[in-house]
Design a protein around this motif. Sequence first.
Motif: not given
Length: 589
Positions: A201-209, A236-248
């Motif tokens: 599986x490939x996870x790429x170029x995604x935005x998580x917030x 393969x996980x590449x070129x993603x941006x992940x920010x503001x992951x917390x419980x409130x």
Amino acid sequence: MKLFFSCLVLLLPLFIKGQTTYYVSTSGNDTNNGTSINTAFKTIQKAASTATAGSIVNILQGTYNERVITYSTGLPGNYITFQNFNNDAVTLEGGGTSGWGMWLIYGVGYIKLKGINFSYNDSTTSAYSPALIVGNKSQFIEIKKCTFTKLLNNNATGIAIYGNDTTSIGLHDVSIDSCTFGSSNFKMSQGIGIAGNIYNCVISNNLFHHLNSQGIALVGSDSTSRSLFDYARNIHVFKNEIHDVYNQSPGNYRQGILISGSRNCLIEKNKIHHCDMGINITAYSNFAKTDGVIFRENLVYQNYQQGLAMGIYNYPSSTGRIRYCNIHHNTFYENNSLANSSETVLFPFDSCSINHNIFYFGNSNQMIYTWYYGVGFQHNMMDYNLYCSPLINPSTINFSWDGNGSNFGFGFYKTLSQVDLHSYYADPMFVHPYDSIPDFHIYNNSLAKDSGDVNFSVANGETDFYNQPRIFNNRVDIGAVENQNDYAPIVINPTGINQLSNINEQLMIYPNPANEWLIVNGEWLIRNTKIEMYDMLGHVILRNETPAPTASERARLRLDVSTLSNGIYFLKATFNNGFVATKKIIVQH
């Protein structure tokens, strides 16, 4: 030959038949044939039930309140494609519908989804509710440019991939690219969850917030498939941006990326920031085996609890294991802003390596916390790392080793642990670390430059975070970014002598041009050096007289230039030996 062409002519209509283009419109009718805009279907489900291998389903603008199940399967080279027509705004609204998930792809293959917005405005359901589910023996699934940002259920997951097949076939070859996950109200739990018998599986170029659990979770041995194949692998996980992951609110140990019971995963060139934890490599289940994870060339910065958390935190009550993982060439920056936090937390793991990383920690002075529960540092390697903090004296930094209640400075930590023997404690000299979008290039005279292991071998296809060659000038750098001899700071020699034998006798000023912050750095800064900035008319616009520091005071000065207009300024340094130096500074926003 004539017989061959005759057969081909007979077969051609059968081949073309499956390549029909269908249309779906909110003003359509499911009794139509769906083959034109004027005869469009009304529901996506009708198109999904009608499409065959090679079909293209164009979905026109609008909101579709329904649940979709993909029954038909495509073929190699003949995918079934569901896409927003002409980049129309297409929303699948699941509120009020019943069933597991809003779109179900289960046991079929060669399916493409593109440009679908998933929305779930019903917040009353308390069940675990993924928006898009891929399960069983599904294969060759492509999901691109979809959004999962209006899922109001607190337990909602954007995409859940369940490898619940118990055979060696499993679920495989899924790609998720250029999608967006999350909502500013923190109603979503998880961006992408992968669990069970899944591979390639490939996870790429995604935005998580703004998620309240994880951005990406790769999990195995949680009874999803209840078989010997119950683990995610070759992900393969590449070129993603992940920010503001917390419980409130920060402080609940939510992860940007969670890996537990997965094997042979490559995690590279991701940006993870403002989460509770950056990356957590662990083994939650008693049967979980986390093996062969490579975490490289990532930027992990300004997370609240830890940048890196690795190991079996509940050992020995858990009999899971972590082996053969490699954490190298990452930049970890100020990931411990909360009380009782640490830049790096290590629990038991075996035959792993943590090399060529930059660890720069912030408000808390805890750099490393380790606890091996009496089993020791089993066949592991930590070396060629660079450590730093705003604190002047490395002897005041806390390195807590193997659960010892005492905290040790950098030198004693190396002696006690017998690791990091080729590592440094020094300022890495980042170019723009304080800007709202940090730039973690390093200056040409950074100690991280050309300081890696001379025997380091670049993996096939490996580059640095910015896709530059991983080795420049015949020796690898430390950190996620390879210096290409392209960033030279302003250097002032406070004695007026052109060359000094000790670089610490220089005062360095960077970046230039400056955007939000200007950094003045060097040992002369702590000797009552006066720093002033002037505009072109000779007006003093900034002034800082540095006091003689205590051991815990900062050895660098940050000047806020974010409110200054673009243009040319002059920085004047007056040293306690009477020497005065003036350098031109450019402010460019």
